[in-house]
Enzyme design. Structure first.
Site, PDB file in Angstrom:
ATOM      1  N   SER A 140     -27.657  50.363  16.992  1.00 34.59           N
ATOM      2  CA  SER A 140     -27.585  51.407  18.013  1.00 34.59           C
ATOM      3  C   SER A 140     -28.336  52.666  17.577  1.00 34.59           C
ATOM      4  O   SER A 140     -28.504  52.928  16.381  1.00 34.59           O
ATOM      5  CB  SER A 140     -26.124  51.750  18.295  1.00 34.59           C
ATOM      6  OG  SER A 140     -25.530  52.267  17.125  1.00 34.59           O
TER       7      SER A 140
ATOM      8  N   GLU B 259     -27.330  52.697  27.091  1.00 30.95           N
ATOM      9  CA  GLU B 259     -27.407  51.261  26.808  1.00 30.95           C
ATOM     10  C   GLU B 259     -25.991  50.670  26.893  1.00 30.95           C
ATOM     11  O   GLU B 259     -25.106  51.060  26.141  1.00 30.95           O
ATOM     12  CB  GLU B 259     -27.985  51.027  25.409  1.00 30.95           C
ATOM     13  CG  GLU B 259     -28.159  49.557  25.111  1.00 30.95           C
ATOM     14  CD  GLU B 259     -28.853  49.299  23.789  1.00 30.95           C
ATOM     15  OE1 GLU B 259     -28.434  49.878  22.772  1.00 30.95           O
ATOM     16  OE2 GLU B 259     -29.813  48.496  23.775  1.00 30.95           O
TER      17      GLU B 259
ATOM     18  N   CYS C  35     -31.526  43.689  22.759  1.00 30.67           N
ATOM     19  CA  CYS C  35     -32.028  45.068  22.747  1.00 30.67           C
ATOM     20  C   CYS C  35     -33.048  45.295  23.864  1.00 30.67           C
ATOM     21  O   CYS C  35     -33.136  46.394  24.403  1.00 30.67           O
ATOM     22  CB  CYS C  35     -32.601  45.419  21.381  1.00 30.67           C
ATOM     23  SG  CYS C  35     -33.833  44.247  20.821  1.00 30.67           S
TER      24      CYS C  35
ATOM     25  N   GLU D  30     -35.056  49.790  14.549  1.00 34.37           N
ATOM     26  CA  GLU D  30     -35.232  49.105  15.837  1.00 34.37           C
ATOM     27  C   GLU D  30     -33.936  49.369  16.589  1.00 34.37           C
ATOM     28  O   GLU D  30     -32.886  48.819  16.243  1.00 34.37           O
ATOM     29  CB  GLU D  30     -35.465  47.609  15.594  1.00 34.37           C
ATOM     30  CG  GLU D  30     -36.396  46.980  16.602  1.00 34.37           C
ATOM     31  CD  GLU D  30     -35.645  46.319  17.737  1.00 34.37           C
ATOM     32  OE1 GLU D  30     -35.205  47.071  18.639  1.00 34.37           O
ATOM     33  OE2 GLU D  30     -35.514  45.094  17.721  1.00 34.37           O
TER      34      GLU D  30
ATOM     35  N   LYS E 165     -27.017  43.478   4.563  1.00 32.46           N
ATOM     36  CA  LYS E 165     -25.673  43.791   5.053  1.00 32.46           C
ATOM     37  C   LYS E 165     -25.595  43.379   6.526  1.00 32.46           C
ATOM     38  O   LYS E 165     -26.096  44.073   7.412  1.00 32.46           O
ATOM     39  CB  LYS E 165     -25.394  45.287   4.894  1.00 32.46           C
ATOM     40  CG  LYS E 165     -23.986  45.668   5.271  1.00 32.46           C
ATOM     41  CD  LYS E 165     -23.984  46.438   6.567  1.00 32.46           C
ATOM     42  CE  LYS E 165     -22.617  46.695   7.107  1.00 32.46           C
ATOM     43  NZ  LYS E 165     -22.109  45.574   7.916  1.00 32.46           N
TER      44      LYS E 165
HETATM   45  P1  ADP Z   1     -22.225  48.795  17.156  1.00 34.55           P
HETATM   46  O1  ADP Z   1     -21.866  50.236  17.285  1.00 34.55           O
HETATM   47  O2  ADP Z   1     -22.481  48.179  18.459  1.00 34.55           O
HETATM   48  O3  ADP Z   1     -21.289  47.986  16.292  1.00 34.55           O
HETATM   49  P2  ADP Z   1     -24.158  49.472  15.142  1.00 34.55           P
HETATM   50  O4  ADP Z   1     -25.502  49.973  15.415  1.00 34.55           O
HETATM   51  O5  ADP Z   1     -23.150  50.480  14.668  1.00 34.55           O
HETATM   52  O6  ADP Z   1     -23.635  48.727  16.420  1.00 34.55           O
HETATM   53  O7  ADP Z   1     -24.207  48.275  14.086  1.00 34.55           O
HETATM   54  C1  ADP Z   1     -25.387  47.746  13.525  1.00 34.55           C
HETATM   55  C2  ADP Z   1     -25.215  47.598  12.032  1.00 34.55           C
HETATM   56  O8  ADP Z   1     -25.056  48.906  11.473  1.00 34.55           O
HETATM   57  C3  ADP Z   1     -23.983  46.814  11.585  1.00 34.55           C
HETATM   58  O9  ADP Z   1     -24.330  46.034  10.446  1.00 34.55           O
HETATM   59  C4  ADP Z   1     -23.014  47.902  11.217  1.00 34.55           C
HETATM   60  O10 ADP Z   1     -22.035  47.484  10.269  1.00 34.55           O
HETATM   61  C5  ADP Z   1     -23.928  48.934  10.606  1.00 34.55           C
HETATM   62  N1  ADP Z   1     -23.394  50.302  10.572  1.00 34.55           N
HETATM   63  C6  ADP Z   1     -22.421  50.847  11.332  1.00 34.55           C
HETATM   64  N2  ADP Z   1     -22.202  52.131  10.999  1.00 34.55           N
HETATM   65  C7  ADP Z   1     -23.052  52.419   9.983  1.00 34.55           C
HETATM   66  C8  ADP Z   1     -23.320  53.590   9.204  1.00 34.55           C
HETATM   67  N3  ADP Z   1     -22.670  54.728   9.392  1.00 34.55           N
HETATM   68  N4  ADP Z   1     -24.290  53.507   8.270  1.00 34.55           N
HETATM   69  C9  ADP Z   1     -24.986  52.373   8.074  1.00 34.55           C
HETATM   70  N5  ADP Z   1     -24.758  51.242   8.759  1.00 34.55           N
HETATM   71  C10 ADP Z   1     -23.813  51.245   9.704  1.00 34.55           C
END
Ligand code: ADP
Length: 502
Positions: free
Chosen positions: A254, A406, A309, A275, A200
């Site tokens: 994140s 961050e 990162c 990570e 994904k």
């Molecule tokens: P940002 O907040 O900067 O967009 P994320 O850490 O949320 O960074 O995004 C990293 C990945 O995690 C992306 O593929 C995002 O779609 C996915 N993501 C975001 N929210 C969720 C969630 N609640 N559960 C699983 N994956 C998620």
């Protein structure tokens, strides 16, 4: 700031972008999402819509996981002769190399990054991930273990050994800063181990995942072994993390989303590697080679617009050289050329989205409102409001958000120090522990600082030196586990102990 709309030089990339919609890859077939929904993906430099990507829902996740489950359970993939799997992974690497210009252009259009970042750093490294783990396929082995059990029946012997088996169905959830390398860092060890995968990608930057998926099919990856499901993190990512038929989640992103993934994963206690974020310190000692240190510290934060990162976002400089280093960094920052990533003059592209640029700008404005000094930069520009100038801040409160959180943009906070004990304490005064760098010619200072700074990687006289052979990952809230390196394949393996009376 005027930004022209540019088209890729590679005919293959131009042709690929003409597809009206990009579907999901499930069980070897390109299919529409069940709900028929698509999301626009935007070029952050210009705001133009590049393509429509499928917005999958939980039902699509079920279909993809079922395909990965079936491809795992039927045994053909996980029992494939290791040397054959190795050849397949090597073929993927060769296909990435053969399409490197096209992939780099797609990455730049979708993510914004200056072309050289993908073309010369990230995409060659993605190919190397597949080559490195191709080599690991034939080296997954267990131990023969001498047993001291003394209750075996008379005349019999105990024979004990371990084997390593693939963990099963892996959900790989990746971020938007460096998409292709992030996919490779998960796919390569997972496939080498014999796992099947649902990938994904981030909704902001899904294009190269979809193009890579086509190359995986071309390389001969069997149907169902890799499935690609695009869509929102809150829908697709959440459904994958909670899915009972998923055995492991490999996540980069994140710290906050890492926590949400752990919540989802607890239902079936799936394995998780994370990570996560960082706030990596860069320490410049008084004896450092200053030209190298200044250029290195600038690159540590401004490479890829700071969307890295391990970015060196906190800079600690010995008081005796503080003004010189800040002045040198500002000279570099002011001459960095911002522009469309496809333009050959561009050194720094936009951030990935208006949302991210607004977030970074808000951090800068808050720091200044709280009394910090803006040495240079701080502006937000461009037709889509996505460009942030390389920014240097001094005099920030060590407890303020700009120092502790961050930011994920081209923003560095600089502070002076007087002695080693003080800078170790400052470097470690963070909830993160991903990386650090130390600039010095003094062997004892290098040794002491690399031992005492609590981080998964400490670079000495360099920063952001990545190699597929070097483990990367975080102490503290920067994550769980390590990617890259020989040990990374263990993330995708279970140990089985066999104990026989024979
Ligand atoms: P940002 O907040 O900067 O967009 P994320 O850490 O949320 O960074 O995004 C990293 C990945 O995690 C992306 O593929 C995002 O779609 C996915 N993501 C975001 N929210 C969720 C969630 N609640 N559960 C699983 N994956 C998620």
């Amino acid at each position: 700031m005027h930004i022209e709309i540019l088209t890729p030089a590679q005919p293959a990339a131009r042709e690929w972008l003409r597809k009206p919609r990009h579907q999901l890859l499930i069980n070897g077939q390109w299919v529409d999402p069940a709900g028929g929904q698509y999301l626009p993906t935007i070029n952050p430099a210009t705001g133009e819509v590049l393509a429509q990507i499928a917005a999958a829902d939980a039902g699509d996740v079920d279909r993809a996981v079922a395909a990965a489950r079936q491809a795992f359970d039927d045994g053909a993939w996980r029992n494939m002769v290791p040397a054959a799997r190795a050849r397949l992974l090597w073929r993927i690497a060769d296909l990435i190399d053969a399409h490197i210009d096209e992939l780099s252009e797609l990455e730049t259009l979708d993510q914004g990054k200056a072309l050289y970042v993908g073309r010369w750093a990230e995409i060659p490294m993605a190919a190397e991930q597949f080559r490195f783990f191709a080599g690991m396929c034939t080296k997954v082995s267990g131990d023969t273990i001498p047993s001291s059990i003394n209750y075996q029946p008379a005349g019999k012997r105990i024979q004990a050994y371990t084997t390593k088996e693939p963990v099963g169905v892996v959900a790989a959830i990746t971020p938007w800063n460096s998409p292709l390398i992030m996919h490779a860092m998960k796919l390569a060890p997972a496939l080498a181990a014999g796992c099947t995968v649902v990938l994904k990608p981030a909704e902001e930057t899904s294009l190269t995942a979809l193009r890579l998926a086509e190359l995986l099919v071309e390389a001969g990856v069997p149907a169902g072994v890799v499935n690609v499901v695009t869509g929102l993190g809150s829908v697709v990512g959440a459904a994958l993390s909670a899915h009972k038929q998923v055995d492991k989640v490999a996540f980069t992103g994140s710290t906050q989303t890492g926590r949400a993934i752990l919540d989802g994963a607890k239902g079936n206690l799936k394995k998780v590697t994370l990570e996560l974020g960082g706030k990596s310190p860069v320490v410049i000692m008084p004896d450092a080679d200053l030209d190298a240190a200044i250029a290195g510290a600038a690159n540590a934060i401004f490479f890829n617009g700071g969307q890295v990162c391990v970015a060196g976002s906190r800079l600690y400089v010995h008081r005796s050289i503080f003004d010189k280093v800040v002045g040198g960094m500002a000279d570099i920052a002011r001459t960095i050329r911002l522009g469309h990533g496809l333009s050959p003059d561009t050194q720094m592209g936009p951030l990935v989205s208006k949302r991210q640029a607004d977030r970074v700008k808000a951090y800068i404005d808050q720091a200044v409102a709280d009394g910090a000094t803006l040495v240079c930069g701080g502006g937000q520009k461009g037709p889509a409001g996505t460009f942030i100038e390389p920014t240097i801040i001094t005099g920030a409160d060590p407890k303020s958000a700009i120092v502790c959180e961050e930011v994920f943009g081209p923003v560095v906070v600089v502070a002076p120090f007087d002695d080693v004990a003080e800078v170790v304490a400052a470097a470690n005064d963070t909830e993160f522990g991903l990386a650090a760098s130390v600039w010095t010619q003094d062997l004892s200072a290098a040794s002491r600082l690399s031992a005492d700074i609590r981080a998964g990687t400490v670079w000495v006289n360099c920063h952001s030196f990545w190699d597929v052979a070097l483990p990367i990952g975080g102490f503290k809230q920067s994550g769980w586990g390590r990617e890259s390196g020989v040990g990374a394949i263990e993330n995708y393996l279970e140990v089985k102990t066999v104990c026989m009376v024979v």
